[in-house]
Design a protein around this motif. Structure first.
Motif, mmCIF file in Angstrom:
data_model
loop_
_atom_site.group_PDB
_atom_site.id
_atom_site.type_symbol
_atom_site.label_atom_id
_atom_site.label_comp_id
_atom_site.label_asym_id
_atom_site.label_seq_id
_atom_site.Cartn_x
_atom_site.Cartn_y
_atom_site.Cartn_z
ATOM 1 N N LYS A 76 13.767 -37.187 -48.613
ATOM 2 C CA LYS A 76 14.179 -38.265 -49.264
ATOM 3 C C LYS A 76 15.570 -39.003 -48.584
ATOM 4 C CE LYS A 76 15.086 -38.743 -53.671
ATOM 5 N NZ LYS A 76 15.769 -38.285 -55.110
ATOM 6 N N GLU A 77 15.711 -40.233 -48.494
ATOM 7 C CA GLU A 77 16.532 -40.973 -48.036
ATOM 8 C C GLU A 77 17.512 -41.671 -48.932
ATOM 9 O OE1 GLU A 77 14.997 -43.805 -45.141
ATOM 10 O OE2 GLU A 77 14.525 -42.113 -43.872
ATOM 11 N N PHE A 78 18.662 -41.893 -48.387
ATOM 12 C CA PHE A 78 19.661 -42.472 -49.434
ATOM 13 C C PHE A 78 20.588 -43.426 -48.603
ATOM 14 C CE2 PHE A 78 19.077 -38.407 -51.078
ATOM 15 C CZ PHE A 78 19.047 -38.660 -52.706
ATOM 16 N N LEU A 79 20.850 -44.432 -49.052
ATOM 17 C CA LEU A 79 21.598 -45.652 -48.329
ATOM 18 C C LEU A 79 23.156 -45.307 -49.045
ATOM 19 C CD1 LEU A 79 21.202 -47.608 -46.234
ATOM 20 C CD2 LEU A 79 20.847 -49.374 -47.969
ATOM 21 N N VAL A 80 24.069 -44.990 -48.049
ATOM 22 C CA VAL A 80 25.476 -44.810 -48.627
ATOM 23 C C VAL A 80 26.485 -45.627 -48.147
ATOM 24 C CG1 VAL A 80 24.697 -42.270 -48.884
ATOM 25 C CG2 VAL A 80 25.960 -42.972 -47.005
ATOM 26 N N PRO A 81 27.667 -45.794 -48.852
ATOM 27 C CA PRO A 81 28.728 -46.768 -48.212
ATOM 28 C C PRO A 81 29.063 -46.164 -46.845
ATOM 29 C CG PRO A 81 28.775 -46.453 -50.605
ATOM 30 C CD PRO A 81 27.636 -45.312 -50.213
#
Length: 343
Positions: A76-81
């Motif tokens: 899974k991929e997450f877009l994080v600040p």
């Protein structure tokens, strides 16, 4: 750009520029070392193209080849600040399809490449192969590269990803009290820097459990005995090492303007750091800075397991090979340490 003209294992005998004694390459490792001769001077374009082709990034999804080799995992991929809040980072997460717990230990990976090349998939397949039998969630962060982003920007990216992962542990399925940071080569510098950031800023609130620094690139000064011994005739020699640090630091390399978050060997206080594993090859420029870092950790009361592998070269143990005892011993030592951290 021409490649190095001599077999690396014979460089001390054949290269007239090598004036000082240095340890010999283990004969069992010599064929592996000599099979890939590289240019002496750093070529970022070449490195980046090699990293992309090695990871199969011409495919629609480079994670597919990793999953093919580890079918028990899902991705899974997450877009994080990002660190400034005005950019985002991608965090790739490889997790068991059938976990035995809703909160598994986590290995937070920072790829190598001298901080100038590679991506979040670099080296992942090899690490997952080494980690067979160790149940954990594997996270890998996409940090910005030098020279486009100077230090400490890449370390700040990695740190921002760590903070997000710790604060969102439940949604990822990890135990925030069992996060181990792993960085190899250039990624080792970033791993060490972000552990210093986490200690100094006291965030995450739950401290990092451990850090694993594999042949870490720790010192921008490049002036130790091992730097001098392997100035020439080594896959990542002193010439390429200084060039990489110049890309990372700009004109500040080697000056008193450098901070510990840019070059971890500049830290004077290595107390209150997480349990640490450091290894290095005897025949590489990074050997003495790695040993010094471990000694300074001990001096400051932190704990560190240190290995210097005799007759070995930079990242010689990327793939386990039970028929080569030294490689198998190095891989087994990593597995044993991780098992202790995650037990």
């Amino acid at each position: 750009m021409s490649t190095y003209p001599f077999p690396y294992s014979q460089a001390a005998r054949l290269d007239p520029r090598i004036k000082i004694p240095r340890p010999a390459i283990d004969p069992a490792l010599a064929p592996i070392l000599d099979s890939c001769l590289l240019p002496e001077e750093l070529d970022i374009g070449l490195m980046r193209n090699y990293s992309a082709s090695e990871q199969g990034e011409t495919a629609a999804n480079p994670s597919d080849s990793i999953i093919n080799g580890a079918p028990h995992l899902k991705h899974k991929e997450f877009l994080v600040p990002g660190p400034q809040g005005d950019n985002s980072l991608v965090l790739s997460v490889f997790m068991p399809k059938e976990p035995t717990s809703a909160a598994l230990p986590a290995l937070y990976h920072i790829h190598g490449g001298g901080m100038v090349a590679g991506d979040r998939f670099s080296g992942v397949a090899e690490l997952l192969d080494i980690m067979k039998g160790i149940e954990c969630v594997f996270l890998s962060v996409e940090y910005r590269l030098a020279p486009e982003t100077r230090a400490p920007g890449p370390a700040e990216d990695c740190y921002a990803g760590l903070v997000w992962a710790s604060e969102n542990a439940a949604s990822i399925g990890i135990n925030p009290a069992q996060i181990v940071i792993l960085g190899s080569s250039g990624g080792g510098a970033l791993a060490a820097a972000m552990c210093l950031m986490a200690r100094d800023r006291q965030v995450p609130m739950i401290p990092v459990k451990g850090q694993m620094l594999l042949s870490p690139m720790l010192d921008d000064r490049c002036d130790t005995i091992s730097d001098q011994q392997f100035e020439y005739g080594s896959p990542w020699c002193g010439v390429s090492n200084r060039m990489a640090w110049a890309h990372v630091m700009g004109q500040d390399r080697g000056t008193n303007k450098t901070t510990q978050y840019q070059s971890p060997s500049r830290a004077t206080d290595l107390s209150n750091l997480p349990s640490t594993y450091i290894d290095a090859a005897e025949c590489e420029v990074f050997r003495d800075p790695a040993v010094s870092y471990a000694m300074n950790m001990w001096r400051c009361g932190s704990t560190c397991e240190l290995h210097v592998w005799p007759g070995a070269f930079h990242l010689f143990d990327g793939i386990d090979n039970p028929s080569v005892p030294l490689i198998h011993a190095a891989v087994t030592a990593k597995q044993n340490w991780l098992n202790r951290m995650f037990s």
